[in-house]
Design an enzyme around this catalytic site. Structure first.
Site, short mmCIF file in Angstrom:
data_model
loop_
_atom_site.label_atom_id
_atom_site.label_comp_id
_atom_site.label_asym_id
_atom_site.label_seq_id
_atom_site.Cartn_x
_atom_site.Cartn_y
_atom_site.Cartn_z
N LYS A 157 34.00 3.25 21.56
CA LYS A 157 33.07 3.23 22.70
C LYS A 157 31.93 2.25 22.42
O LYS A 157 31.57 1.44 23.28
CB LYS A 157 32.52 4.64 22.96
CG LYS A 157 33.57 5.59 23.55
CD LYS A 157 33.11 7.04 23.62
CE LYS A 157 34.25 7.95 24.09
NZ LYS A 157 33.92 9.38 24.10
N GLN A 181 29.52 13.52 21.84
CA GLN A 181 30.96 13.62 21.59
C GLN A 181 31.36 15.06 21.29
O GLN A 181 30.73 15.75 20.50
CB GLN A 181 31.34 12.68 20.42
CG GLN A 181 32.83 12.55 20.16
CD GLN A 181 33.60 11.85 21.28
OE1 GLN A 181 33.03 11.07 22.06
NE2 GLN A 181 34.88 12.12 21.39
N ASP A 191 29.32 11.11 31.04
CA ASP A 191 30.59 11.81 30.80
C ASP A 191 30.96 12.69 32.01
O ASP A 191 32.09 13.15 32.13
CB ASP A 191 30.46 12.74 29.58
CG ASP A 191 31.15 12.20 28.35
OD1 ASP A 191 32.11 11.41 28.51
OD2 ASP A 191 30.74 12.58 27.24
#
Ligand code: GUN
Length: 291
Positions: free
Chosen positions: A52, A96, A119
């Protein structure tokens, strides 16, 4: 059979984003900025987060990697999140998952400012998505929709079976594909671990989305001729013959299923790369919405 080339499509998307960033920089404005928080040393998570961050650099975004020790307390993580929420030079960030067991994931996701939640995991974004309002759509389902659109796959009126009901993939993709709009208007069935006669369902599906996490679960006898197969599985399977000691397997027995399908995503190189590209897209959207 046509391979849905997620690697190439993601690359196309990154080139488009790169052009937008170049024009932002030419106007002497700061570029979009994404941060990623990772707690602990899980190998797969570190790999994903590393990709990412590298992708941010590729398109010209600013990026910040915040690596915290496995023993980090929930309180410390919440403090960090408060800081990120208040940082005016940060457009979006992700925490994450999975988090270590001593941290309450739900509490953490609720603390993220929904306007920075690229997200799309905050209940506000999930609810807005379900109500067809402007929202950050989670990157994996967003990537599947983008692939279906770019390959002009007809979904309207089709029977789509989604196998898996996770908050990140199965549930949101089932909502999106049943909504009005492109890559939508499908009749969606959500199957899961308690589903009886799963093969009867998948055999009747025009589109199968596999988001189960069981390697090579979907076999040729479970699909109908000409079906569209989307494989979201990415499981590391031990393999001593491979230098890394593992290979990545999808939820679909690719060799046997591909010959029966009309379109299929490979693993790797299908949905995975799209997830990263859509995270970048969400970050660009977060940046633009602030202007
Ligand atoms: N873990 C697995 N997939 C994801 C994702 O898309 N975002 C975050 N934050 N964690 C994940």
């Amino acid at each position: 059979m046509i391979i849905l080339d997620g690697k190439k499509t993601a690359q196309d998307l990154k080139e488009e984003i790169k052009i937008s960033v170049a024009s932002i920089r030419e106007n002497n404005q700061r570029p979009p900025h994404l941060a990623a928080v990772i707690v602990g040393n899980d190998g797969a998570s570190l790999t994903y987060v590393g990709s990412k961050v590298r992708s941010c650099e590729y398109v010209g975004f600013d990026s910040t990697l915040i690596q915290l020790e496995e023993s980090t307390t929930e309180e410390t993580l919440l403090e960090k999140i408060k800081e990120l929420n208040q940082d005016a030079n940060l457009d979006g960030y992700i925490v994450q998952l999975p988090l270590p067991k001593h941290i309450d994931e739900e509490k953490i996701l609720l603390a993220i400012d929904p306007t920075k939640d690229v997200d799309g995991f905050h209940p506000s974004n999930f609810g807005r998505m379900a109500l067809e309002m402007d929202a950050f759509i989670p990157a994996t389902p967003f990537g599947i929709i983008e692939l279906l659109e770019r390959y002009k796959i007809e979904t309207s009126g089709k029977h789509c079976v989604v196998v898996g009901r996770s908050h990140i993939v199965g549930r949101p993709i089932s909502i999106l594909m049943s909504q009005k709009g492109s890559a939508g208007n499908a009749t969606v069935t959500v199957a899961h671990s308690r589903t009886e006669n799963l093969a009867n369902l998948t055999r009747n599906a025009d589109i199968v989305v596999m988001a189960l996490g069981i390697p090579e679960f979907l076999t040729a006898d479970m699909v109908k001729e000409g079906a569209v197969i989307i494989d979201v599985g990415i499981t590391r399977v031990s393999d001593d013959r491979h230098p890394k000691g593992y290979v990545i397997k999808g939820d679909v027995a690719f060799d046997e299923v591909s010959s029966k399908s009309s379109y299929i995503t490979p693993v790797p190189g299908g949905v995975g790369p799209m997830t990263i590209a859509m995270l970048l897209k969400n970050t660009l959207l977060a940046y633009q919405r602030k202007l």
